[in-house]
Scaffold this motif. Structure first.
Motif, PDB file in Angstrom:
ATOM      1  N   LEU A  10       0.830  -1.212   0.000  1.00  0.00           N
ATOM      2  CA  LEU A  10       0.000   0.000   0.000  1.00  0.00           C
ATOM      3  C   LEU A  10       0.861   1.256   0.000  1.00  0.00           C
ATOM      4  O   LEU A  10       0.609   2.197  -0.751  1.00  0.00           O
ATOM      5  N   LYS A  11       1.866   1.274   0.843  1.00  0.00           N
ATOM      6  CA  LYS A  11       2.745   2.442   0.935  1.00  0.00           C
ATOM      7  C   LYS A  11       3.391   2.726  -0.417  1.00  0.00           C
ATOM      8  O   LYS A  11       3.412   3.867  -0.886  1.00  0.00           O
ATOM      9  N   GLY A  12       3.897   1.688  -1.060  1.00  0.00           N
ATOM     10  CA  GLY A  12       4.517   1.854  -2.366  1.00  0.00           C
ATOM     11  C   GLY A  12       3.547   2.376  -3.406  1.00  0.00           C
ATOM     12  O   GLY A  12       3.876   3.291  -4.175  1.00  0.00           O
ATOM     13  N   GLU A  13       2.348   1.825  -3.432  1.00  0.00           N
ATOM     14  CA  GLU A  13       1.341   2.262  -4.398  1.00  0.00           C
ATOM     15  C   GLU A  13       0.907   3.704  -4.135  1.00  0.00           C
ATOM     16  O   GLU A  13       0.722   4.483  -5.067  1.00  0.00           O
ATOM     17  N   LEU A  14       0.725   4.040  -2.874  1.00  0.00           N
ATOM     18  CA  LEU A  14       0.297   5.400  -2.533  1.00  0.00           C
ATOM     19  C   LEU A  14       1.378   6.426  -2.871  1.00  0.00           C
ATOM     20  O   LEU A  14       1.071   7.506  -3.377  1.00  0.00           O
ATOM     21  N   LEU A  15       2.628   6.084  -2.629  1.00  0.00           N
ATOM     22  CA  LEU A  15       3.710   6.996  -2.989  1.00  0.00           C
ATOM     23  C   LEU A  15       3.793   7.156  -4.504  1.00  0.00           C
ATOM     24  O   LEU A  15       4.102   8.239  -5.007  1.00  0.00           O
ATOM     25  N   SER A  16       3.483   6.097  -5.214  1.00  0.00           N
ATOM     26  CA  SER A  16       3.459   6.166  -6.679  1.00  0.00           C
ATOM     27  C   SER A  16       2.354   7.105  -7.156  1.00  0.00           C
ATOM     28  O   SER A  16       2.563   7.927  -8.051  1.00  0.00           O
ATOM     29  N   VAL A  17       1.175   6.981  -6.540  1.00  0.00           N
ATOM     30  CA  VAL A  17       0.047   7.851  -6.893  1.00  0.00           C
ATOM     31  C   VAL A  17       0.406   9.308  -6.635  1.00  0.00           C
ATOM     32  O   VAL A  17       0.160  10.180  -7.472  1.00  0.00           O
ATOM     33  N   LEU A  64     -16.120   2.003   4.838  1.00  0.00           N
ATOM     34  CA  LEU A  64     -15.257   2.128   6.008  1.00  0.00           C
ATOM     35  C   LEU A  64     -13.964   2.878   5.664  1.00  0.00           C
ATOM     36  O   LEU A  64     -13.509   3.727   6.443  1.00  0.00           O
ATOM     37  N   LEU A  65     -13.392   2.583   4.511  1.00  0.00           N
ATOM     38  CA  LEU A  65     -12.189   3.313   4.085  1.00  0.00           C
ATOM     39  C   LEU A  65     -12.471   4.800   3.954  1.00  0.00           C
ATOM     40  O   LEU A  65     -11.676   5.631   4.399  1.00  0.00           O
ATOM     41  N   LYS A  66     -13.594   5.119   3.359  1.00  0.00           N
ATOM     42  CA  LYS A  66     -13.943   6.532   3.173  1.00  0.00           C
ATOM     43  C   LYS A  66     -14.139   7.234   4.510  1.00  0.00           C
ATOM     44  O   LYS A  66     -13.909   8.440   4.619  1.00  0.00           O
ATOM     45  N   LEU A  99      -8.329   0.655  -1.865  1.00  0.00           N
ATOM     46  CA  LEU A  99      -9.372  -0.321  -2.156  1.00  0.00           C
ATOM     47  C   LEU A  99      -8.901  -1.296  -3.247  1.00  0.00           C
ATOM     48  O   LEU A  99      -9.027  -2.522  -3.086  1.00  0.00           O
ATOM     49  N   ASP A 100      -8.359  -0.774  -4.317  1.00  0.00           N
ATOM     50  CA  ASP A 100      -7.903  -1.636  -5.427  1.00  0.00           C
ATOM     51  C   ASP A 100      -6.801  -2.585  -4.998  1.00  0.00           C
ATOM     52  O   ASP A 100      -6.817  -3.764  -5.336  1.00  0.00           O
ATOM     53  N   VAL A 102      -6.038  -3.640  -1.894  1.00  0.00           N
ATOM     54  CA  VAL A 102      -6.530  -4.625  -0.922  1.00  0.00           C
ATOM     55  C   VAL A 102      -7.362  -5.691  -1.620  1.00  0.00           C
ATOM     56  O   VAL A 102      -7.180  -6.899  -1.381  1.00  0.00           O
ATOM     57  N   ILE A 103      -8.248  -5.290  -2.500  1.00  0.00           N
ATOM     58  CA  ILE A 103      -9.090  -6.260  -3.210  1.00  0.00           C
ATOM     59  C   ILE A 103      -8.210  -7.189  -4.047  1.00  0.00           C
ATOM     60  O   ILE A 103      -8.411  -8.412  -4.060  1.00  0.00           O
ATOM     61  N   GLY A 104      -7.224  -6.629  -4.722  1.00  0.00           N
ATOM     62  CA  GLY A 104      -6.318  -7.454  -5.516  1.00  0.00           C
ATOM     63  C   GLY A 104      -5.516  -8.433  -4.683  1.00  0.00           C
ATOM     64  O   GLY A 104      -5.236  -9.556  -5.113  1.00  0.00           O
ATOM     65  N   ALA A 105      -5.154  -8.047  -3.484  1.00  0.00           N
ATOM     66  CA  ALA A 105      -4.332  -8.900  -2.625  1.00  0.00           C
ATOM     67  C   ALA A 105      -5.147  -9.921  -1.834  1.00  0.00           C
ATOM     68  O   ALA A 105      -4.654 -11.004  -1.544  1.00  0.00           O
ATOM     69  N   VAL A 106      -6.377  -9.539  -1.483  1.00  0.00           N
ATOM     70  CA  VAL A 106      -7.147 -10.371  -0.551  1.00  0.00           C
ATOM     71  C   VAL A 106      -8.179 -11.256  -1.257  1.00  0.00           C
ATOM     72  O   VAL A 106      -8.372 -12.408  -0.886  1.00  0.00           O
ATOM     73  N   LEU A 107      -8.827 -10.718  -2.263  1.00  0.00           N
ATOM     74  CA  LEU A 107      -9.908 -11.478  -2.903  1.00  0.00           C
ATOM     75  C   LEU A 107      -9.445 -12.234  -4.122  1.00  0.00           C
ATOM     76  O   LEU A 107      -8.508 -12.015  -4.745  1.00  0.00           O
TER      77      LEU A 107
END
Length: 107
Positions: A10-17, A64-66, A99-100, A102-107
């Motif tokens: 998540l940290k890596g993706e958020l820093l990329s965004v 919940l995230l929102k 969200l993207d 977590v869904i990709g990693a968990v589901l």
């Protein structure tokens, strides 16, 4: 997936965004992202676990995230003069990225 690994992802993706639009503030925004993830860590772990065992559906997880959006303080960008409206859009993008991922990693 181990939750600590998920946090790193998540940290890596958020820093990329953030880097897509605000690369000149990468150091400052990194601190803001880390603070948000740390402040939300317990809840994110609980909610992600519930999502993974189908106790929460994706819509509930997103809601919940929102609810955590107010904890997302992008102080470095605000001090740099980024408008509140643009920060609001960026916060939405960050929530959607979480969200993207977590869904990709968990589901």
């Amino acid at each position: 997936m181990d939750f600590e690994e998920l946090l790193k992802l998540l940290k890596g993706e958020l820093l990329s965004v953030l880097g897509e639009s605000y690369s000149e503030y990468k150091t400052e925004t990194k601190a803001d992202v880390e603070a948000f993830l740390e402040a939300s860590k317990v809840k994110l772990k609980r909610w992600t676990n519930l999502l993974s065992i189908n106790e929460l559906d994706v819509d509930d997880y997103e809601w919940l995230l929102k609810s955590q959006k107010d904890l997302l303080v992008l102080d470095a960008l605000y001090k740099a003069g980024v408008t509140k409206r643009r920060l609001g859009h960026l916060k939405n993008k960050i929530i959607n990225t979480i969200l993207d991922v977590v869904i990709g990693a968990v589901l």
